[in-house]
Write a protein that holds these residues in place. Structure first.
Motif, mmCIF file in Angstrom:
data_model
loop_
_atom_site.group_PDB
_atom_site.id
_atom_site.type_symbol
_atom_site.label_atom_id
_atom_site.label_comp_id
_atom_site.label_asym_id
_atom_site.label_seq_id
_atom_site.Cartn_x
_atom_site.Cartn_y
_atom_site.Cartn_z
ATOM 1 N N VAL A 268 24.914 70.943 31.343
ATOM 2 C CA VAL A 268 25.065 69.663 30.645
ATOM 3 C C VAL A 268 25.888 68.633 31.400
ATOM 4 C CG1 VAL A 268 24.763 70.738 28.380
ATOM 5 C CG2 VAL A 268 27.073 70.431 29.304
ATOM 6 N N GLU B 207 31.236 66.551 33.224
ATOM 7 C CA GLU B 207 31.993 65.683 32.320
ATOM 8 C C GLU B 207 31.973 66.171 30.875
ATOM 9 O OE1 GLU B 207 27.803 64.051 32.506
ATOM 10 O OE2 GLU B 207 29.220 64.861 33.941
ATOM 11 N N HIS B 208 31.086 67.105 30.552
ATOM 12 C CA HIS B 208 30.996 67.642 29.193
ATOM 13 C C HIS B 208 31.665 69.009 29.038
ATOM 14 C CE1 HIS B 208 28.430 64.361 28.041
ATOM 15 N NE2 HIS B 208 27.632 64.616 29.066
ATOM 16 N N VAL B 209 32.329 69.467 30.074
ATOM 17 C CA VAL B 209 33.039 70.752 29.998
ATOM 18 C C VAL B 209 34.387 70.506 29.331
ATOM 19 C CG1 VAL B 209 34.067 72.648 31.308
ATOM 20 C CG2 VAL B 209 31.875 71.675 32.034
ATOM 21 N N THR B 210 34.550 71.091 28.165
ATOM 22 C CA THR B 210 35.793 70.960 27.410
ATOM 23 C C THR B 210 36.173 72.315 26.832
ATOM 24 O OG1 THR B 210 34.663 70.468 25.325
ATOM 25 C CG2 THR B 210 35.235 68.572 26.734
ATOM 26 N N ALA C 54 34.033 72.854 23.796
ATOM 27 C CA ALA C 54 32.663 73.271 24.095
ATOM 28 C C ALA C 54 32.615 74.755 24.435
ATOM 29 C CB ALA C 54 32.098 72.442 25.249
ATOM 30 N N SER D 170 42.529 71.244 28.820
ATOM 31 C CA SER D 170 41.329 70.766 29.522
ATOM 32 C C SER D 170 41.545 70.643 31.021
ATOM 33 C CB SER D 170 40.893 69.415 28.962
ATOM 34 O OG SER D 170 40.409 69.580 27.654
#
Length: 187
Positions: free
Chosen positions: A22, A25-28, A31, A50
């Protein structure tokens, strides 16, 4: 108490997989908590937040990239080594676009100094030794190669070359030829 089976390394690997799926920038942390069906606070026994998670993913990606470059560069010199190093970056970015982005995550100085990024820089300098450049010129050449590799790969991944001829491979080969010529005639 840490959840059985979850470790900082496992979270970094899952973060790398998520980045490829994904986007980095969407790795949290949240998530990953959803991915493992756990609560966010339960992950804080493995990662501090993070930034720590993203740093771990970046370190993993840098290590993978450096390992691939070690293998590709073995026994090569000159243009052959230059092409191999460029191909490693390009192939890694195409196979792992999120990890490739992670490899450019801004690390704090201590993490950067202990990362495989140092090995990647040494590999690039090793390639440049085949061109007999002095140290200050090597720094400029490292920046040139890094900018060229990253610029081409980023544009290619974004689809910027999808609607024109010749093929991107033809352009890539011409770029490597041109870089080789430039490095051999560096003044």
């Amino acid at each position: 108490m840490p959840r059985a089976g979850l470790t900082a390394d496992r979270l970094a690997r899952a973060g790398a997989e998520l980045a490829d799926e994904v986007g980095f920038e969407h790795v949290t942390v949240s998530a990953l908590a959803r991915r493992f069906d756990v609560t966010v606070p339960s992950l804080y026994s493995h990662v501090r937040g993070s930034h720590d998670l993203l740093t771990r993913v970046a370190l993993l990606a840098l290590g993978e990239l450096a390992d691939r470059a070690d293998e590709a560069l073995a026994g090569r010199a000159g243009k052959d080594a230059l092409a191999a190093l460029g191909d490693v970056h390009r192939d890694y970015a195409r196979a792992h676009p999120g990890r490739y982005d992670a490899a450019r995550y801004r690390l704090d100085p201590e993490a950067a100094a202990a990362s495989a990024g140092v090995r990647l820089a040494q590999q690039m300098r090793a390639v440049l030794r085949g061109y007999d450049l002095d140290d200050p010129d090597q720094t400029h050449a490292v920046r040139l190669l890094g900018s060229t590799f990253h610029g081409f790969v980023s544009l290619e991944l974004a689809g910027a070359f999808d609607h024109s001829e010749p093929s991107t491979q033809t352009s890539w080969d011409r770029i490597i030829d041109s870089l080789d010529l430039l490095l051999r005639s560096w003044t």
